[in-house]
Design a protein around this motif. Structure first.
Motif, mmCIF file in Angstrom:
data_model
loop_
_atom_site.group_PDB
_atom_site.id
_atom_site.type_symbol
_atom_site.label_atom_id
_atom_site.label_comp_id
_atom_site.label_asym_id
_atom_site.label_seq_id
_atom_site.Cartn_x
_atom_site.Cartn_y
_atom_site.Cartn_z
ATOM 1 N N TRP A 6 27.854 -21.497 100.680
ATOM 2 C CA TRP A 6 29.135 -22.252 101.351
ATOM 3 C C TRP A 6 29.451 -22.025 102.484
ATOM 4 C CZ3 TRP A 6 34.874 -23.118 100.612
ATOM 5 C CH2 TRP A 6 35.380 -24.270 101.122
ATOM 6 N N VAL A 7 29.947 -21.085 102.971
ATOM 7 C CA VAL A 7 29.897 -20.807 104.127
ATOM 8 C C VAL A 7 28.881 -19.743 104.195
ATOM 9 C CG1 VAL A 7 31.416 -19.964 105.802
ATOM 10 C CG2 VAL A 7 32.254 -21.470 103.890
ATOM 11 N N ASN A 8 28.150 -20.114 104.990
ATOM 12 C CA ASN A 8 26.810 -19.024 105.978
ATOM 13 C C ASN A 8 26.433 -17.702 104.593
ATOM 14 O OD1 ASN A 8 26.972 -20.260 107.760
ATOM 15 N ND2 ASN A 8 28.455 -18.561 109.012
ATOM 16 N N ASP A 9 27.336 -17.963 103.704
ATOM 17 C CA ASP A 9 26.671 -17.085 102.046
ATOM 18 C C ASP A 9 27.417 -16.119 101.639
ATOM 19 O OD1 ASP A 9 23.768 -18.159 101.664
ATOM 20 O OD2 ASP A 9 22.723 -17.300 102.582
ATOM 21 N N TYR A 10 28.342 -16.001 102.417
ATOM 22 C CA TYR A 10 29.362 -15.167 102.297
ATOM 23 C C TYR A 10 30.598 -15.283 100.831
ATOM 24 C CZ TYR A 10 28.446 -13.372 106.795
ATOM 25 O OH TYR A 10 27.696 -12.134 107.473
ATOM 26 N N ILE A 11 30.587 -17.329 101.487
ATOM 27 C CA ILE A 11 31.456 -17.275 100.122
ATOM 28 C C ILE A 11 30.695 -18.460 99.596
ATOM 29 C CG2 ILE A 11 33.256 -19.528 99.777
ATOM 30 C CD1 ILE A 11 35.188 -18.205 102.780
ATOM 31 N N LYS A 12 30.554 -18.475 98.449
ATOM 32 C CA LYS A 12 29.812 -19.143 97.187
ATOM 33 C C LYS A 12 30.407 -19.738 96.372
ATOM 34 C CE LYS A 12 27.954 -15.801 96.044
ATOM 35 N NZ LYS A 12 27.430 -15.176 95.143
ATOM 36 N N PHE A 13 29.747 -20.874 96.583
ATOM 37 C CA PHE A 13 31.015 -22.478 95.823
ATOM 38 C C PHE A 13 30.348 -22.548 93.748
ATOM 39 C CE2 PHE A 13 31.541 -26.470 93.229
ATOM 40 C CZ PHE A 13 32.489 -26.512 93.922
ATOM 41 N N LYS A 14 30.926 -21.234 93.381
ATOM 42 C CA LYS A 14 30.743 -20.880 92.200
ATOM 43 C C LYS A 14 31.825 -21.243 91.244
ATOM 44 C CE LYS A 14 28.818 -17.059 89.449
ATOM 45 N NZ LYS A 14 29.101 -15.642 88.920
ATOM 46 N N LEU A 15 31.110 -21.763 89.897
ATOM 47 C CA LEU A 15 31.936 -21.974 89.336
ATOM 48 C C LEU A 15 31.263 -21.851 87.792
ATOM 49 C CD1 LEU A 15 32.034 -26.175 89.739
ATOM 50 C CD2 LEU A 15 33.633 -24.480 90.446
ATOM 51 N N GLY A 16 32.432 -21.280 86.643
ATOM 52 C CA GLY A 16 31.718 -21.570 85.099
ATOM 53 C C GLY A 16 33.172 -21.388 84.794
ATOM 54 N N VAL A 17 32.857 -21.009 82.997
ATOM 55 C CA VAL A 17 34.318 -21.416 81.880
ATOM 56 C C VAL A 17 33.556 -20.540 80.793
ATOM 57 C CG1 VAL A 17 35.104 -23.984 82.567
ATOM 58 C CG2 VAL A 17 32.830 -23.138 81.014
ATOM 59 N N ASP A 18 34.223 -19.653 80.166
ATOM 60 C CA ASP A 18 34.545 -19.047 78.946
ATOM 61 C C ASP A 18 35.424 -19.946 77.905
ATOM 62 O OD1 ASP A 18 36.816 -18.295 79.799
ATOM 63 O OD2 ASP A 18 36.221 -16.263 79.902
ATOM 64 N N GLY A 19 35.874 -18.488 76.900
ATOM 65 C CA GLY A 19 36.552 -18.885 75.834
ATOM 66 C C GLY A 19 37.720 -19.744 76.692
ATOM 67 N N ILE A 20 38.295 -19.148 77.735
ATOM 68 C CA ILE A 20 39.704 -19.216 77.916
ATOM 69 C C ILE A 20 39.984 -19.991 78.945
ATOM 70 C CG2 ILE A 20 41.657 -17.722 78.954
ATOM 71 C CD1 ILE A 20 40.401 -15.014 78.412
ATOM 72 N N SER A 21 39.320 -20.296 79.665
ATOM 73 C CA SER A 21 39.481 -21.406 80.465
ATOM 74 C C SER A 21 39.277 -23.062 79.943
ATOM 75 C CB SER A 21 38.690 -20.873 81.714
ATOM 76 O OG SER A 21 36.878 -21.181 81.358
ATOM 77 N N ILE A 22 38.192 -22.591 79.397
ATOM 78 C CA ILE A 22 37.935 -23.618 78.828
ATOM 79 C C ILE A 22 38.957 -24.808 77.747
ATOM 80 C CG2 ILE A 22 37.070 -23.237 76.595
ATOM 81 C CD1 ILE A 22 35.984 -26.687 78.336
ATOM 82 N N LEU A 23 39.573 -23.778 77.053
ATOM 83 C CA LEU A 23 41.170 -24.847 77.216
ATOM 84 C C LEU A 23 41.848 -25.554 77.317
ATOM 85 C CD1 LEU A 23 41.924 -22.119 74.465
ATOM 86 C CD2 LEU A 23 41.082 -24.128 73.473
ATOM 87 N N PHE A 24 41.734 -24.498 78.570
ATOM 88 C CA PHE A 24 42.641 -25.114 79.749
ATOM 89 C C PHE A 24 42.322 -26.261 80.847
ATOM 90 C CE2 PHE A 24 44.102 -20.550 79.440
ATOM 91 C CZ PHE A 24 45.801 -20.836 79.411
ATOM 92 N N ILE A 25 40.943 -26.378 80.132
ATOM 93 C CA ILE A 25 40.201 -27.441 81.101
ATOM 94 C C ILE A 25 40.557 -28.852 80.068
ATOM 95 C CG2 ILE A 25 38.191 -28.216 81.458
ATOM 96 C CD1 ILE A 25 37.636 -26.092 82.234
#
Lengths: 635, 498
Positions: B69-88
């Motif tokens: 995203w910003v010059n490779d310093y900040i990445k737009f990184k997404l992912g889910v695991d068993g905990i976050s999927i429930l909240f989603i």
């Protein structure tokens, strides 16, 4: 079949309520049928177990599993649970049928019937549980149904208050039960009954510090479980909800507040007998609380005027008997008393319901009397119930209550001897208040000014038939099952469901002890008749000369007032204080509101500073310069 | 899988908000309602699909998307695991319900309202998906804006005060978190949390960083004593706003503790456990007592939320399996129950325009279906077995008992008080005599209201009896979380022993 017994009432409750508009009386008939079938099946299961030893544990599905915290939905069939199954479904079926008549004019009958069935289901889940969590489910489930049924007439404020009180006092008990379960899980790593009970001997010497006190683990667990039992079974200090619960319809009082739910505490202690056996301290405490409740409730029952409250206090007192029986280690006798008590107490409540029905919702026994010829059937059923409750020879109460006193004697301890004395004295009091109730209701002169005597009428057959069946039980249940449940070979019946570390031996009992209670009970009949009917003035004089004592008893030892004074009102005050002073007065005042005021203040001041006049700025610059110079020079 | 399913999930609501924005003004704005309803349901279905295709036996993050995203310093990184999927899934479930609830209750500027809700949904899903601290921070803070507008524009009479209080409280906490994120970047050279998990933050920095994150999460939870914005915000917010606030926004903090505080700063988390216990216990008992005395229904439920979130924080910091799973379960359960309770208040508020308990009473006579559902939710809120409320609380208490029995016992007292305020509320609103003549003209709940409430009720009861689908989803991720936590504690102890 085991599944059917437990789930038919639930099925009845749901379908019965949803289908209330299908045909007239659909839900009443449907729920009653379901519970009746369930009762018949329960009898078959009992019979199979009794004759052929068909016992087992049926897992339905896993409820929760988090790490090693595992609980299943299960149906455990053993002698203890089959006995409870029979009692619960049988009384429940009779109460369902009785309600068809009793609640006939109520527009909310479908709701009432499905609550009753739902209650039955929860109670069955409680008794067939094979782990503490499902037991807790049933435990709170019956509490919920009791709450809903006490508050059934929701327009009455008193009914609502009684319902809330019942739920909350029970929650206090549940608090103890929950802590007990946490302790069990923490130390044993499981909440399954069998696994826990197997581990107990290895933990019997374990000590731990608890709030600075060194305590035995088993004792601690037992005491917390017992707090739960006290709440549910209305033992002294947590009993206050039971008399108020009489705001509910009478069939409810018979089923929930006499025969089944309130005995859950006794059931819990008996179910956990493998644990309680290892803690003499907690058994002693149970005995003491049981005795205290027995005599306290009997003393209060002596002066109450509400027919249902008298019977309610009597229930409380009889539960006390069951507890001290369990406390002296005679679990099977406690269960036997629970069994016989279910019959005659349900009979008494339903009989009172029939009387109340006849008097068009009058409950004060001072406004009754002289109707024995108008209500011949109710009269004779109530007579049987009273005789059975007081322990008149050869009726069911006689066998179970005397057995408690005998076993207390046989237990051969100091506490046991106290229990004998208290047991006999309470039996005498029981007899007095029961006959007072009986005579004031049916004998003497007709005292009701609202309903003329000719308007009183006998109840319909649908109400009398359950009374008839119950009175058969009240007469014969003791005699028929005495040998099986508390006789010399009772261990063949109970098998492993009740555990004795060292069993109380059947020894010689002196004759005077055997006949003392029956004699006291018998002579109390003419005594009560004389004082309450023939010559009431003596008692009135006595009442006037001992007014403080009378008021003390009439106001139930002022325990409700005490609780309001030391718990309820302070809590409300603290709540207000936290809200008004804590949240608004401190946090908001110094937090967001304070900061925003401060910011405003500072910016206002800063704003005023910017006057726009050149000499103001020059003045400030001059001051700044002089401060700087002073600083530099001094340095 | 190459298809960027998480980005789709996140931006689907935002894109449809754009559609609504561009759509032509109509008389009754039905197209806006339909678009938003359709897109939110589509998002829900999509999130169910993600849940379904998630490999529950693996503790790794899945469906990872990474873009520089910003010059490779900040990445737009997404992912889910068993905990976050429930909240989603919770988020995507609650949003359509909110949109349905708007149909009758929001009279003015419904188009803008729906846009705000959809954008809020985007941000909320983003919070639960992001695997990069900066992205997380952006979503976390951006969510404030639509919520601020929802309260400030569509709220009650004191809406401006409440909206600012809400905004300031949460922003103040978050500023410190931003500082902490910068420090972390400076220490580790990355903001990608999966990398930071590996690098481990030096012990001496952990306490301060933990406190900075804590200040943000504590406000959001809300924990005592920074909870006072919540009752005000709830009281003034429109129904849908309250629902989202209670059901989802509050959960961000609990999620934050699990995703950031514990794995990033294990030593500090252990160090501050007594603080968390104390604040949780105060939250449970203090706010339960305050709830007992409330005269405003929404305030009462808001205070009960604070108490329920007290169990959540308590459970997370037990670091036991039961405690953590119980906390997550309690968050999901509270999301369903409190949403339902606020909807219930909304139903009668639409009819009488009063939130005062004293202006109701005897509703059961005229609104039998409504009363039935209300009682179900009240019982679920007080933790009756057979509802989700019970399992969450009971697991948390079981977990906390293993760490500190005094704390557990005090927290159990809260269960008694909970029964007190909920039943008293029920008695005063549902049962009793009819005190207000206007109630007699009430119509019972309409089909939409019944639909919303029964959906929630059936979920509450279903998962109360059969929580396995939720617990199994969590299981591996929670195990992994606790294992890593213990490992890093042990490592540090080994190092200090040397």
């Amino acid at each position: 079949m085991e599944y059917a017994v437990t789930f038919l009432p639930l099925f009845g409750a749901i379908i019965g309520y949803l289908g209330k508009n299908l045909t007239k009386n659909f839900s009443e008939i449907f729920t009653s049928t379901m519970v009746t079938i369930s009762a018949i099946l329960a009898l078959i299961i009992f019979w199979n177990g009794f004759n052929n030893d068909v016992y087992g544990n049926y897992k339905i599905f896993e409820w929760i599993s988090s790490g090693n915290f595992i609980a299943n939905w299960a149906i455990k069939i053993d002698p203890l649970s089959t006995l409870m199954l029979v009692v619960v479904t049988f009384i429940s079926a009779l109460v369902h049928i009785y309600s068809l008549g009793y609640m006939n004019h109520d527009p909310h009958k479908p709701r009432f019937m499905s609550y009753l069935s739902l209650f039955t289901f929860s109670m069955l889940m409680l008794v067939v549980s094979d782990n503490f969590l499902q037991l807790f489910f049933g435990w709170e489930g019956v509490g919920l149904c009791s709450y809903l049924l006490i508050g059934f007439w929701y327009k009455r404020s008193s009914a609502n208050n009684a319902a809330i009180k019942a739920f909350i006092v029970n929650r206090v008990g549940d608090f103890g039960l929950a802590i007990g379960i946490f302790l069990i899980f923490f130390y044993f790593g499981t909440i399954n009954f069998e696994e826990v009970f197997e581990l107990i001997p290895t933990f019997s010497e374990k000590k731990l510090t608890f709030f600075g006190f060194e305590a035995n683990l088993i004792t601690l667990i037992c005491l917390f479980l017992f707090i739960g039992a006290m709440g549910k079974s209305a033992q002294f200090l947590l009993h206050t909800w039971l008399p108020d619960a009489m705001e509910g319809p009478t069939p409810v009082s018979a089923l929930i507040h006499a025969a089944t739910m309130v005995t859950a505490g006794v059931f819990l202690v008996v179910r956990c007998s493998p644990m309680f056996e290892y803690s003499q301290t907690s058994l002693n405490i149970i005995t003491i609380i049981g005795m205290l409740t027995a005599i306290f409730a009997a003393s209060v029952a002596l002066v109450q005027n509400d027919i249902k409250k008298i019977v309610a206090y009597s229930t409380c007192s009889q539960l006390g008997y069951m507890f001290f029986a369990a406390g002296i280690g005679a679990y099977h006798v406690a269960m036997f008393h629970l069994f016989t008590h279910a019959f005659f107490k349900a009979l008494l409540f339903l009989g009172s319901g029939s009387v109340i029905h006849a008097f068009k919702d009058e409950q004060d026994i001072r406004n009754m009397g002289g109707v024995r010829k108008k209500l011949p059937y109710t009269y004779s059923f109530m007579l049987i119930g009273t005789l059975a409750l007081t322990g008149f020879p050869f009726l069911s109460g006689f066998y179970s209550k005397d057995a408690i006193i005998e076993f207390a004697y046989l237990s051969n301890s100091i506490l046991g001897n106290y229990a004998v004395v208290i047991g006999i004295f309470t039996a005498f009091l029981t007899s007095i208040y029961s006959w007072r109730l009986f005579f004031k209701t049916f004998h003497g002169t007709y005292n009701n000014k609202v309903v003329p005597i000719n308007a009183t009428h006998e109840s319909p057959l649908v109400m009398l038939a359950p009374l008839f069946i119950l009175s058969i039980g009240a007469i014969f249940a003791g005699f028929l099952f005495k040998e099986t449940m508390i006789g010399h070979n009772s261990i063949n019946f109970w098998q492993s469901s009740i555990f004795f570390l060292d069993e109380i031996k059947h020894e010689y009992i002196p004759l005077w002890l055997l006949i003392l209670t029956p004699i006291l009970v018998t002579i109390s009949i003419p005594i009560s008749y004389y004082y309450y009917i023939s010559n009431p003035n003596i008692l009135n004089d006595f009442k006037k000369t001992n007014l403080p004592l009378y008021n003390f008893l009439l106001n139930k030892w002022y325990i409700d007032e005490l609780y309001n004074f030391i718990i309820v009102n302070p809590l409300k005050k603290i709540g207000s204080f936290f809200w008004k002073r804590g949240d608004i007065g401190i946090i908001d005042r110094f937090g967001p509101d304070g900061i925003s005021k401060l910011v405003k203040l500072i910016s206002n001041k800063a704003g005023q500073f910017q006057t726009g006049f050149i000499y103001d700025y020059a003045f400030v610059m001059l001051i700044g310069l002089s401060i700087l110079l002073t600083y530099l020079i001094l340095k | 899988m190459n298809f960027p399913i998480l980005s789709t999930l996140i931006f689907l609501p935002m894109v449809s908000a754009l559609f609504i924005f561009l759509s032509k003004e109509q008389k009754n704005n039905s197209s806006a309602t339909y678009i938003s309803l359709f897109s939110s349901i589509a998002t829900f279905v999509l999130s169910l699909f993600v849940w379904y295709s998630l490999d529950l036996s693996s503790p790794e993050f899945q469906f990872i998307e990474e873009k520089s995203w910003v010059n490779d310093y900040i990445k737009f990184k997404l992912g889910v695991d068993g905990i976050s999927i429930l909240f989603i899934v919770l988020t995507t479930l609650i949003t359509p319900i909110c949109i349905i609830s708007c149909i009758n209750s929001v009279k003015e500027r419904i188009k803008e309202f729906l846009i705000a809700i959809l954008i809020l949904e985007t941000f909320m899903i983003g919070v639960f998906c992001s695997l990069d601290l900066v992205i997380f921070y952006l979503f976390f803070e951006a969510g404030l804006i639509p919520m601020f507008l929802i309260i400030g524009v569509w709220g009650g009479p004191k809406r401006v005060y409440s909206a600012f209080k809400f905004f300031l409280f949460t922003l103040l906490g978050s500023v410190l978190m931003l500082v902490a994120i910068i420090v972390i970047y400076w220490l580790t050279g990355t903001t990608d949390i999966t990398q930071i998990y590996e690098i481990k933050i030096p012990k001496e920095y952990q306490n301060l960083l933990w406190l900075a994150f804590f200040s943000s999460f504590a406000v959001k939870t809300p924990m005592w004593p920074v909870h006072t914005w919540l009752p005000d915000a709830h009281v003034e917010a429109p129904t849908a706003g309250s629902v989202i606030l209670a059901a989802i926004l509050l959960k961000m903090a609990g999620y934050g503790f699990l995703r950031f505080s514990i794995p990033l700063f294990p030593v500090a988390s252990e160090f501050f456990t007594p603080l968390i216990y104390t604040l949780s216990i105060i939250a449970i008992i203090y706010t339960s007592l305050v709830a007992l005395m409330q005269e405003d229904m929404k305030k009462l439920i808001a205070y009960s939320s604070v108490a329920h979130m007290g169990y959540v924080t308590l459970g997370i910091f037990t670091f036991t399996k039961q405690g953590v799973e119980g906390s997550i379960f309690q968050m999901i359960s509270h999301g369903l129950i409190s949403a339902a309770l606020f909807l219930c208040v909304g139903v009668v508020y639409d009819r009488l325009h009063s939130r005062l308990i004293s202006s109701y009473g005897g509703l059961v006579n005229y609104l039998p279906k409504y009363s039935f559902l209300f009682v179900v939710f009240a019982l679920a809120a007080l933790g009756l077995p057979g509802t989700t409320g019970f399992l969450g609380e009971f697991l948390v208490l079981t977990g906390s008992f293993q760490k500190n029995y005094i704390v557990a016992m005090l927290a159990t007292i809260g269960v008694i008080l909970g029964a007190g305020y909920m039943l008293w509320l029920t008695k005063r609103v549902i049962f009793g005599e009819i005190t207000n003549e206007k109630i007699k003209n009430f119509k019972d709940t309409n089909k939409l209201e019944i639909f919303m409430l029964t959906t929630l009720a059936s979920l509450v009861i279903f998962f109360g009896f059969y929580p396995a689908p939720l617990i199994e989803t969590l299981d591996v991720s929670v195990n992994n979380l606790l294992m890593n936590y213990e490992q890093s504690l042990n490592n540090i102890k080994v190092v200090s022993n040397d």
